[in-house]
Write a protein that holds these residues in place. Structure first.
Motif, PDB file in Angstrom:
ATOM      1  N   MET A  23     -20.358 -11.094  -6.500  1.00 24.36           N
ATOM      2  CA  MET A  23     -20.449 -11.534  -7.746  1.00 24.36           C
ATOM      3  C   MET A  23     -19.336 -12.677  -8.053  1.00 24.36           C
ATOM      4  SD  MET A  23     -21.323  -8.261  -9.997  1.00 24.36           S
ATOM      5  CE  MET A  23     -21.170  -9.117 -11.586  1.00 24.36           C
ATOM      6  N   ASN A  24     -19.316 -13.310  -9.267  1.00 28.05           N
ATOM      7  CA  ASN A  24     -18.094 -14.087  -9.517  1.00 28.05           C
ATOM      8  C   ASN A  24     -16.774 -13.066  -9.387  1.00 28.05           C
ATOM      9  OD1 ASN A  24     -19.873 -16.363 -10.030  1.00 28.05           O
ATOM     10  ND2 ASN A  24     -20.108 -15.808 -12.184  1.00 28.05           N
ATOM     11  N   VAL A  25     -15.880 -14.091  -9.334  1.00 31.57           N
ATOM     12  CA  VAL A  25     -14.489 -13.374  -9.119  1.00 31.57           C
ATOM     13  C   VAL A  25     -14.123 -13.022 -10.354  1.00 31.57           C
ATOM     14  CG1 VAL A  25     -11.904 -13.847  -8.567  1.00 31.57           C
ATOM     15  CG2 VAL A  25     -13.829 -14.923  -7.036  1.00 31.57           C
ATOM     16  N   MET A  26     -13.639 -11.671 -10.614  1.00 36.08           N
ATOM     17  CA  MET A  26     -13.356 -10.989 -11.541  1.00 36.08           C
ATOM     18  C   MET A  26     -11.819 -10.903 -11.902  1.00 36.08           C
ATOM     19  SD  MET A  26     -16.338  -8.207 -11.839  1.00 36.08           S
ATOM     20  CE  MET A  26     -16.160  -7.983 -13.873  1.00 36.08           C
ATOM     21  N   ILE A  27     -11.390 -10.470 -13.106  1.00 28.21           N
ATOM     22  CA  ILE A  27      -9.991 -10.018 -13.102  1.00 28.21           C
ATOM     23  C   ILE A  27      -9.939  -8.534 -13.012  1.00 28.21           C
ATOM     24  CG2 ILE A  27      -8.117 -10.043 -14.750  1.00 28.21           C
ATOM     25  CD1 ILE A  27      -9.251 -12.730 -16.077  1.00 28.21           C
ATOM     26  N   TYR A  28      -9.106  -8.118 -12.086  1.00 26.47           N
ATOM     27  CA  TYR A  28      -9.242  -6.699 -11.587  1.00 26.47           C
ATOM     28  C   TYR A  28      -8.288  -5.978 -12.641  1.00 26.47           C
ATOM     29  CZ  TYR A  28      -9.439  -2.682  -8.383  1.00 26.47           C
ATOM     30  OH  TYR A  28      -9.717  -1.468  -7.789  1.00 26.47           O
ATOM     31  N   PHE A  29      -8.819  -4.962 -13.352  1.00 31.72           N
ATOM     32  CA  PHE A  29      -8.009  -4.000 -14.045  1.00 31.72           C
ATOM     33  C   PHE A  29      -8.210  -2.469 -13.491  1.00 31.72           C
ATOM     34  CE2 PHE A  29      -8.030  -7.632 -16.745  1.00 31.72           C
ATOM     35  CZ  PHE A  29      -6.618  -7.778 -17.238  1.00 31.72           C
ATOM     36  N   ASP A  30      -8.444  -2.117 -12.379  1.00 29.62           N
ATOM     37  CA  ASP A  30      -8.802  -0.721 -11.823  1.00 29.62           C
ATOM     38  C   ASP A  30      -7.944  -0.463 -10.744  1.00 29.62           C
ATOM     39  OD1 ASP A  30     -10.315   1.465 -11.952  1.00 29.62           O
ATOM     40  OD2 ASP A  30     -11.891   0.725 -10.890  1.00 29.62           O
ATOM     41  N   TYR A  31      -6.767  -0.923 -10.620  1.00 26.46           N
ATOM     42  CA  TYR A  31      -5.904  -0.454  -9.646  1.00 26.46           C
ATOM     43  C   TYR A  31      -5.736   1.108  -9.317  1.00 26.46           C
ATOM     44  CZ  TYR A  31      -4.409  -5.212  -9.110  1.00 26.46           C
ATOM     45  OH  TYR A  31      -4.494  -6.809  -9.025  1.00 26.46           O
ATOM     46  N   ALA A  32      -5.999   1.774 -10.487  1.00 25.97           N
ATOM     47  CA  ALA A  32      -5.860   3.298 -10.191  1.00 25.97           C
ATOM     48  C   ALA A  32      -6.849   3.802  -9.192  1.00 25.97           C
ATOM     49  CB  ALA A  32      -5.851   4.273 -11.569  1.00 25.97           C
ATOM     50  N   ALA A  33      -8.108   3.137  -9.211  1.00 25.28           N
ATOM     51  CA  ALA A  33      -9.020   3.334  -8.423  1.00 25.28           C
ATOM     52  C   ALA A  33      -8.736   2.966  -7.153  1.00 25.28           C
ATOM     53  CB  ALA A  33     -10.246   2.881  -8.780  1.00 25.28           C
ATOM     54  N   THR A  34      -8.399   1.672  -6.686  1.00 27.75           N
ATOM     55  CA  THR A  34      -8.101   1.424  -5.288  1.00 27.75           C
ATOM     56  C   THR A  34      -7.335   0.002  -5.517  1.00 27.75           C
ATOM     57  OG1 THR A  34      -8.763   1.181  -3.075  1.00 27.75           O
ATOM     58  CG2 THR A  34     -10.065   0.141  -4.833  1.00 27.75           C
ATOM     59  N   THR A  35      -6.813  -0.387  -4.398  1.00 29.41           N
ATOM     60  CA  THR A  35      -6.009  -1.641  -4.339  1.00 29.41           C
ATOM     61  C   THR A  35      -6.334  -2.492  -3.215  1.00 29.41           C
ATOM     62  OG1 THR A  35      -4.198  -0.434  -3.118  1.00 29.41           O
ATOM     63  CG2 THR A  35      -3.763  -0.748  -5.539  1.00 29.41           C
ATOM     64  N   PRO A  36      -6.134  -3.835  -3.309  1.00 31.16           N
ATOM     65  CA  PRO A  36      -6.410  -4.822  -2.186  1.00 31.16           C
ATOM     66  C   PRO A  36      -5.194  -4.691  -1.219  1.00 31.16           C
ATOM     67  CG  PRO A  36      -5.358  -5.988  -3.735  1.00 31.16           C
ATOM     68  CD  PRO A  36      -5.765  -4.702  -4.528  1.00 31.16           C
ATOM     69  N   MET A  37      -5.420  -4.664   0.086  1.00 31.91           N
ATOM     70  CA  MET A  37      -4.415  -4.690   1.176  1.00 31.91           C
ATOM     71  C   MET A  37      -3.520  -5.517   0.829  1.00 31.91           C
ATOM     72  SD  MET A  37      -6.370  -3.573   4.688  1.00 31.91           S
ATOM     73  CE  MET A  37      -4.841  -3.416   5.595  1.00 31.91           C
ATOM     74  N   SER A  38      -2.200  -5.415   1.288  1.00 32.29           N
ATOM     75  CA  SER A  38      -1.034  -6.380   0.984  1.00 32.29           C
ATOM     76  C   SER A  38      -1.193  -7.194   2.119  1.00 32.29           C
ATOM     77  CB  SER A  38       0.255  -5.836   0.696  1.00 32.29           C
ATOM     78  OG  SER A  38       0.733  -5.196   2.162  1.00 32.29           O
ATOM     79  N   ASN A  39      -0.709  -8.491   2.398  1.00 32.49           N
ATOM     80  CA  ASN A  39      -0.779  -9.408   3.614  1.00 32.49           C
ATOM     81  C   ASN A  39       0.055  -8.668   4.461  1.00 32.49           C
ATOM     82  OD1 ASN A  39      -2.173 -11.558   2.091  1.00 32.49           O
ATOM     83  ND2 ASN A  39      -0.272 -12.336   1.276  1.00 32.49           N
ATOM     84  N   GLU A  40       1.158  -8.066   4.249  1.00 36.63           N
ATOM     85  CA  GLU A  40       1.972  -7.401   5.367  1.00 36.63           C
ATOM     86  C   GLU A  40       1.239  -6.528   5.980  1.00 36.63           C
ATOM     87  OE1 GLU A  40       4.671  -8.585   6.844  1.00 36.63           O
ATOM     88  OE2 GLU A  40       4.333 -10.248   5.177  1.00 36.63           O
ATOM     89  N   ALA A  41       0.663  -5.661   5.268  1.00 41.43           N
ATOM     90  CA  ALA A  41      -0.066  -4.364   5.652  1.00 41.43           C
ATOM     91  C   ALA A  41      -1.427  -4.873   6.441  1.00 41.43           C
ATOM     92  CB  ALA A  41      -0.698  -3.551   4.569  1.00 41.43           C
ATOM     93  N   LEU A  42      -1.947  -6.043   6.081  1.00 38.71           N
ATOM     94  CA  LEU A  42      -3.289  -6.447   6.913  1.00 38.71           C
ATOM     95  C   LEU A  42      -2.881  -7.206   8.202  1.00 38.71           C
ATOM     96  CD1 LEU A  42      -6.215  -7.012   6.679  1.00 38.71           C
ATOM     97  CD2 LEU A  42      -5.718  -9.145   5.629  1.00 38.71           C
TER      98      LEU A  42
END
Length: 401
Positions: A23-42
């Motif tokens: 889908m189109n890129v969305m503005i994410y307001f669901d960080y309590a569900a899960t988070t994107p991996m940080s660059n350092e972690a990746l």
């Protein structure tokens, strides 16, 4: 912008193509569900996957190097929570950590009564429902209006047969912080084990005053910008059987995931205070944007500052939370109607049941949660949209498409 991923899947020795249209890129307001991996972690994940591929159980040098790295991660994570390296057991996430912690403690006691908060994560409720089939009695503790467990109710439910109390440190749906030290004192006084779900609190508030007073606690990586599928159980008790054998079932440690998790955890602790300040500012700005509809909204929170600022659980009078979520989704805002485990099965959020809200009001619940990438403009934009949406629903203004 849309995107297409194409995967080659093997099924019955025949190669098939499987396409997923995003889908189109969305503005994410669901960080309590899960988070994107940080660059350092990746980066850490990729490096370890390429260089430390030896099995930690192998006796050759590559295996020894991997095992050494594994032990370093245990030590680092233990230090972050103020615990001992020997108490860290890696799992595939928070739910498995909860299951193992509860089983570990019950295996050391012959009593058959468990006390659990009604607002607990579904993984804990599923475990206790299974334990009821094995002959355990389970008592459920409600919340006060401040979103904390009812301490008087807890004391009332304790009997000579009570073996275990299960409490979530931070509620994942409204963000209230539970009085763990007070609960721990009560449990200690009655010689009762205490398991605490720290999935929402690890990396967001200091656990160094929590780990010494609990008997076990659970943590998950994907809530703090680490990879999914990794977590740990921490316990102050020496298991009667090998937990590692129980967890692994002969499998190999996911060392890249563990190292990536450890890097993400270090980042989270280092950024904890600065992020807390930012999240408080975002929360205040968001609530300020809702001023024109304040007569219609309920925000479920702790009024005594025992509150994680990044989670806002709320309802708009007369509007179902599912409808709000769908309207937000249509406009490009990703929010939630509660814990992902409840949402999938369209269940009333456990927290609303703990608050003893009636079914109609409970259906109005939705959750907004901020994170590291959330900025002030996004928060104000969402607030303005909710105001316009509500006024249109109430028949006050027209909502532009």
């Amino acid at each position: 912008m849309t995107y297409i991923f194409t995967y080659n899947l093997m099924n019955d020795k025949r190669r098939k193509k499987f396409s997923v249209r995003g889908m189109n890129v969305m503005i994410y307001f669901d960080y309590a569900a899960t988070t994107p991996m940080s660059n350092e972690a990746l980066k850490a994940y990729i490096e370890v996957a390429q260089k430390y591929y030896g099995n930690t159980n192998s006796l050759h040098d590559l295996g020894a190097q991997s095992e050494q790295l594994l032990e370093q991660c245990k030590g680092t994570l233990a230090n972050l929570i103020g615990g001992e390296r020997e108490g860290i057991y890696f799992t595939n996430g928070g739910s498995e950590s909860n299951m193992l912690g509860i089983k570990l403690l019950l295996n050391q006691d012959n009593r058959k009564h468990i006390i659990i908060s009604t607002a607990e994560h579904n993984s804990n409720h599923q475990i206790t429902r299974f334990l009821e089939l094995e002959g355990y009695k389970v008592s459920h503790i409600p919340f006060t209006r401040n979103g904390q467990i009812d301490i008087d109710f807890l004391k009332y439910e304790i009997t000579n047969d009570t073996a275990l109390v299960i409490v979530q440190h931070i509620n994942g749906e409204i963000g209230t912080i539970q009085p763990i030290n007070e609960v721990a004192e009560i449990c200690k006084r009655h010689d009762i084990f205490l398991h605490v779900d720290c999935v929402q609190s690890f990396g967001k508030i200091d656990l160094k005053n929590i780990s010494p007073v609990v008997d076990s606690l659970s943590v998950s990586s994907h809530k703090i910008y680490g990879p999914k599928g990794i977590g740990f159980l921490y316990t102050n008790h020496q298991p009667t059987t090998s937990l590692e054998q129980l967890i692994l079932h002969g499998n190999t440690y996911d060392l890249p995931g563990i190292v990536s998790f450890t890097v993400a955890a270090n980042e989270a602790i280092e950024l904890m205070e600065s992020e807390k300040k930012q999240l408080i500012e975002l929360r205040e700005a968001f609530i300020e944007q809702l001023e024109p509809i304040k007569e219609f909204i309920t925000i479920y929170e702790n009024k005594n500052q025992k509150q994680l600022p990044s989670i806002i659980g709320m309802a708009i009078e007369g509007i179902e939370g599912q409808w709000v979520m769908l309207e937000c989704n249509r406009q490009g805002y990703a929010i939630s109607t509660g814990s992902a485990c409840d949402v999938k099965y369209n269940q009333t959020p456990n927290t609303l049941r703990a608050l003893q809200e009636d079914e109609i009001k409970a259906k109005g619940f939705f959750r907004i949660s901020f994170g590291r990438q959330t900025n002030m403009n996004q928060v104000k934009e969402l607030g303005r949209f909710l105001v316009a949406m509500t006024l249109q629903y109430k028949g006050t203004v027209e909502l532009n498409p």
